[in-house]
Design a protein around this motif. Structure first.
Motif, PDB file in Angstrom:
ATOM      1  N   TRP A 117       0.821  -1.182  -0.124  1.00 13.78           N
ATOM      2  CA  TRP A 117      -0.001   0.047   0.022  1.00 13.78           C
ATOM      3  C   TRP A 117       0.943   1.432   0.058  1.00 13.78           C
ATOM      4  CZ3 TRP A 117      -5.589   0.778   0.831  1.00 13.78           C
ATOM      5  CH2 TRP A 117      -6.205  -0.405   0.594  1.00 13.78           C
ATOM      6  N   ILE A 118       0.391   2.595  -0.751  1.00 13.92           N
ATOM      7  CA  ILE A 118       1.145   3.571  -0.733  1.00 13.92           C
ATOM      8  C   ILE A 118       0.232   4.703  -0.047  1.00 13.92           C
ATOM      9  CG2 ILE A 118       2.023   5.271  -2.308  1.00 13.92           C
ATOM     10  CD1 ILE A 118       2.040   2.844  -4.323  1.00 13.92           C
ATOM     11  N   GLU A 119       0.868   5.293   0.996  1.00 15.34           N
ATOM     12  CA  GLU A 119       0.366   6.417   1.789  1.00 15.34           C
ATOM     13  C   GLU A 119       0.987   7.660   0.873  1.00 15.34           C
ATOM     14  OE1 GLU A 119       0.213   8.430   5.934  1.00 15.34           O
ATOM     15  OE2 GLU A 119       0.844   6.374   5.919  1.00 15.34           O
ATOM     16  N   CYS A 120      -0.068   8.191   0.122  1.00 16.04           N
ATOM     17  CA  CYS A 120       0.229   9.332  -0.425  1.00 16.04           C
ATOM     18  C   CYS A 120       0.480  10.668   0.121  1.00 16.04           C
ATOM     19  CB  CYS A 120      -0.864   9.700  -1.583  1.00 16.04           C
ATOM     20  SG  CYS A 120      -1.176   8.401  -2.943  1.00 16.04           S
ATOM     21  N   GLY A 121       1.308  11.532  -0.385  1.00 16.47           N
ATOM     22  CA  GLY A 121       1.716  12.513   0.157  1.00 16.47           C
ATOM     23  C   GLY A 121       1.042  13.689  -0.558  1.00 16.47           C
ATOM     24  N   ASN A 122       1.792  14.891  -0.975  1.00 21.01           N
ATOM     25  CA  ASN A 122       1.251  16.160  -1.721  1.00 21.01           C
ATOM     26  C   ASN A 122       1.278  15.542  -3.233  1.00 21.01           C
ATOM     27  OD1 ASN A 122       1.281  17.601   0.670  1.00 21.01           O
ATOM     28  ND2 ASN A 122       3.279  18.248   0.400  1.00 21.01           N
ATOM     29  N   VAL A 124       5.369  10.242  -1.850  1.00 17.36           N
ATOM     30  CA  VAL A 124       5.086   9.033  -0.719  1.00 17.36           C
ATOM     31  C   VAL A 124       5.210   9.291   0.563  1.00 17.36           C
ATOM     32  CG1 VAL A 124       5.352   6.616  -0.620  1.00 17.36           C
ATOM     33  CG2 VAL A 124       5.226   7.611  -2.984  1.00 17.36           C
ATOM     34  N   ARG A 125       4.275   9.307   1.177  1.00 14.37           N
ATOM     35  CA  ARG A 125       4.482   9.504   2.836  1.00 14.37           C
ATOM     36  C   ARG A 125       5.127   8.355   3.335  1.00 14.37           C
ATOM     37  NH1 ARG A 125      -0.078  11.943   4.067  1.00 14.37           N
ATOM     38  NH2 ARG A 125       0.808  13.710   3.915  1.00 14.37           N
ATOM     39  N   LYS A 126       4.657   7.220   2.876  1.00 15.28           N
ATOM     40  CA  LYS A 126       4.994   5.807   3.523  1.00 15.28           C
ATOM     41  C   LYS A 126       4.686   4.915   2.364  1.00 15.28           C
ATOM     42  CE  LYS A 126       5.827   3.129   7.372  1.00 15.28           C
ATOM     43  NZ  LYS A 126       5.193   3.115   8.993  1.00 15.28           N
ATOM     44  N   LYS A 152      -8.861   5.013   4.583  1.00 12.30           N
ATOM     45  CA  LYS A 152      -9.464   6.241   5.043  1.00 12.30           C
ATOM     46  C   LYS A 152      -8.800   7.482   4.709  1.00 12.30           C
ATOM     47  CE  LYS A 152     -11.498   4.692   9.255  1.00 12.30           C
ATOM     48  NZ  LYS A 152     -11.449   4.511  10.914  1.00 12.30           N
ATOM     49  N   LEU A 153      -7.480   7.329   4.501  1.00 10.83           N
ATOM     50  CA  LEU A 153      -6.430   8.483   3.880  1.00 10.83           C
ATOM     51  C   LEU A 153      -6.239   8.403   2.260  1.00 10.83           C
ATOM     52  CD1 LEU A 153      -3.503   7.691   6.410  1.00 10.83           C
ATOM     53  CD2 LEU A 153      -4.855   9.810   6.439  1.00 10.83           C
ATOM     54  N   ARG A 154      -7.352   7.631   1.716  1.00 10.42           N
ATOM     55  CA  ARG A 154      -7.266   7.566   0.241  1.00 10.42           C
ATOM     56  C   ARG A 154      -6.023   6.959  -0.362  1.00 10.42           C
ATOM     57  NH1 ARG A 154     -11.441   9.380  -2.232  1.00 10.42           N
ATOM     58  NH2 ARG A 154     -10.114   9.814  -4.265  1.00 10.42           N
ATOM     59  N   SER A 155      -5.270   6.009   0.270  1.00  9.42           N
ATOM     60  CA  SER A 155      -4.205   5.413  -0.119  1.00  9.42           C
ATOM     61  C   SER A 155      -4.427   4.629  -1.531  1.00  9.42           C
ATOM     62  CB  SER A 155      -3.557   4.633   0.951  1.00  9.42           C
ATOM     63  OG  SER A 155      -3.341   5.522   2.087  1.00  9.42           O
ATOM     64  N   LEU A 156      -3.176   4.059  -2.103  1.00 10.52           N
ATOM     65  CA  LEU A 156      -3.235   3.482  -3.289  1.00 10.52           C
ATOM     66  C   LEU A 156      -2.732   2.192  -3.282  1.00 10.52           C
ATOM     67  CD1 LEU A 156      -2.271   6.192  -5.803  1.00 10.52           C
ATOM     68  CD2 LEU A 156      -4.529   5.588  -5.362  1.00 10.52           C
ATOM     69  N   ARG A 198       7.828   8.319  -5.963  1.00 13.94           N
ATOM     70  CA  ARG A 198       6.723   9.040  -6.450  1.00 13.94           C
ATOM     71  C   ARG A 198       5.627   8.049  -6.864  1.00 13.94           C
ATOM     72  NH1 ARG A 198       9.105  12.247  -4.203  1.00 13.94           N
ATOM     73  NH2 ARG A 198       9.982  14.201  -4.700  1.00 13.94           N
ATOM     74  N   VAL A 199       4.077   8.104  -6.939  1.00  6.96           N
ATOM     75  CA  VAL A 199       3.304   7.288  -7.038  1.00  6.96           C
ATOM     76  C   VAL A 199       2.235   8.023  -8.113  1.00  6.96           C
ATOM     77  CG1 VAL A 199       1.654   7.881  -5.183  1.00  6.96           C
ATOM     78  CG2 VAL A 199       1.428   5.718  -6.408  1.00  6.96           C
ATOM     79  N   MET A 200       2.251   7.564  -9.228  1.00  6.75           N
ATOM     80  CA  MET A 200       1.194   7.862 -10.436  1.00  6.75           C
ATOM     81  C   MET A 200      -0.216   7.079 -10.196  1.00  6.75           C
ATOM     82  SD  MET A 200       1.826   8.095 -14.578  1.00  6.75           S
ATOM     83  CE  MET A 200       3.053   9.398 -14.303  1.00  6.75           C
ATOM     84  N   GLU A 201      -1.177   7.910 -10.064  1.00  8.86           N
ATOM     85  CA  GLU A 201      -2.494   7.238  -9.978  1.00  8.86           C
ATOM     86  C   GLU A 201      -3.046   6.749 -11.139  1.00  8.86           C
ATOM     87  OE1 GLU A 201      -6.738   8.523  -7.827  1.00  8.86           O
ATOM     88  OE2 GLU A 201      -5.576  10.030  -8.202  1.00  8.86           O
ATOM     89  N   VAL A 202      -3.383   5.341 -11.136  1.00 10.05           N
ATOM     90  CA  VAL A 202      -3.877   4.902 -12.256  1.00 10.05           C
ATOM     91  C   VAL A 202      -5.454   4.736 -12.254  1.00 10.05           C
ATOM     92  CG1 VAL A 202      -3.934   2.802 -13.634  1.00 10.05           C
ATOM     93  CG2 VAL A 202      -1.931   3.488 -12.617  1.00 10.05           C
TER      94      VAL A 202
END
Length: 276
Positions: A122-127, A140-142, A157-161, A230-234
Motif C-alpha cells: 500500500w502507498i500512503e500518498c503525500g502532496n 509518497v508519505r510511506k 480513510k487516507l485515500r491510499s493506493l 513518486r506514485v502515479m495514480e492509475v
C-alpha cells in the motif's frame, strides 16, 4: 495464453522486443519454454535459483545498465491481469517522461482500491507533485508492504493506493538505492557483474548464485526510500494481482457474469520481467 505471454505482449505495446528482458528461475524453464520461443536469447535471463525479488530485479538491472548507463527501466510482474492494456501502458509512458525530468525518482503505478485488500503493498500518498493531463503524481508519505487489516482500514480513510509493483526509474537510480539499502546484495553480484555478457557469465552465476542473500525488494528497499518515491495514480483501468487463487476465482466469476472469460491461463509461479 499464460500471464507471462500477456505481460510480454503488453510491454511490446511500448517497448521493442529486443529491449524486453524476461527473468525466470532455472526450474521454470521447462514450464515456460514455449512462452519464451521467439524472444532474443540475450534477453532471456535464467537465474540458477530463486533468491528473492531484490536479486530478480538487480541481475537484469546490471545487464541493462552495462549496455546503456542512461537507460530508463520499467519492471512488470508477470502475475497481473489488466483489462485495458493500451491505457495502462500510456501511464507507463507518462511515468517514463516524469523520470526523464526527475532522474532521482522511482515512479510506482498505484490503483485506487474499492475494498480492503490484504496481501498487497500500500502507498500512503503525500502532496500532489504533478497534475497534468488528468494524471496525478504524488509524493509518497510511506510505503507499506502487506500491512495488517487494521492498518489497511486506516489507509483507506487516507485515500491510499495499492502498489501494482510496476516501477519506472533509471537503471542507475535503482542500483544506487539497492547499494544504499541492501549493499550485501549488490556486493554478492560483484563477480557476476564482472563477467556479464561474457562467455563465463552463466558459469559464474551457477557457482555463486546460492550465496546471494534472499531479500524482499519492497520491504528492504521501497520502505526505506519513500522520500525518493513518486506514485502515479492509475484510473479507469481494471487491474488485479493474480498471485493468489482467491483473486483468480473472483475475476473468473466477474468475467463469467459478463459472458467474457479472459483467454489467460494461470500459474502460481512468479516471474519478474525487467524491461528497458
Amino acid at each position: 495464453r499464460s500471464l507471462l505471454k500477456h505481460t510480454i505482449a503488453r510491454a511490446q505495446k511500448l517497448i521493442p522486443i529486443n529491449r524486453i528482458f524476461t527473468v525466470v528461475s532455472k526450474h521454470h524453464c521447462n514450464y515456460f519454454s514455449e512462452e519464451l520461443t521467439g524472444l532474443p536469447l540475450r534477453t532471456i535471463l535464467v537465474q540458477p535459483c530463486s533468491r528473492g525479488t531484490s536479486a530478480g530485479i538487480l541481475y537484469p538491472m546490471l545487464k541493462i545498465h552495462r549496455a546503456d548507463p542512461d537507460a530508463v527501466v520499467s519492471i512488470f510482474p508477470s502475475d497481473h491481469f489488466i483489462e485495458e492494456e493500451e491505457r495502462f501502458m500510456k501511464y507507463v509512458h507518462e511515468a517514463k517522461l516524469y523520470v526523464d525530468q526527475n532522474p532521482e525518482s522511482i515512479v510506482m503505478l498505484g490503483v485506487r482500491p474499492d475494498k480492503i485488500e490484504t496481501g498487497y503493498g500500500w502507498i500512503e500518498c503525500g502532496n500532489i507533485i504533478q497534475n497534468e493531463s488528468s494524471t496525478n503524481v504524488f509524493s509518497v508519505r510511506k510505503f507499506w508492504e502487506k500491512p495488517s487489516f487494521e492498518t489497511i482500514r486506516d489507509l483507506m480513510k487516507l485515500r491510499s493506493l495499492l502498489n501494482t509493483f510496476v516501477l519506472v526509474g533509471k537503471s542507475s537510480t535503482f542500483i544506487k538505492y539497492i547499494d544504499e539499502c541492501i549493499p550485501d546484495v549488490l556486493d554478492a553480484f560483484d563477480l557476476i557483474n564482472q563477467y556479464i555478457d561474457s562467455g563465463f557469465e552463466k558459469y559464474v552465476a551457477e557457482s555463486i548464485y546460492h550465496e546471494i542473500p534472499d531479500v524482499n525488494f519492497s520491504k528492504c528497499v521501497l520502505e526505506k526510500i519513500s522520500e525518493h518515491l513518486r506514485v502515479m495514480e492509475v484510473t479507469d483501468i481494471y487491474w488485479s494481482d493474480w498471485g493468489e487463487e482467491s483473486r483468480v476465482e473472483r475475476d473468473v466469476n466477474r468475467f463469467n457474469n459478463r459472458n467474457r472469460l479472459p483467454e489467460t491461463s494461470f500459474s502460481k509461479k512468479k516471474v519478474y520481467d525487467s524491461v528497458a
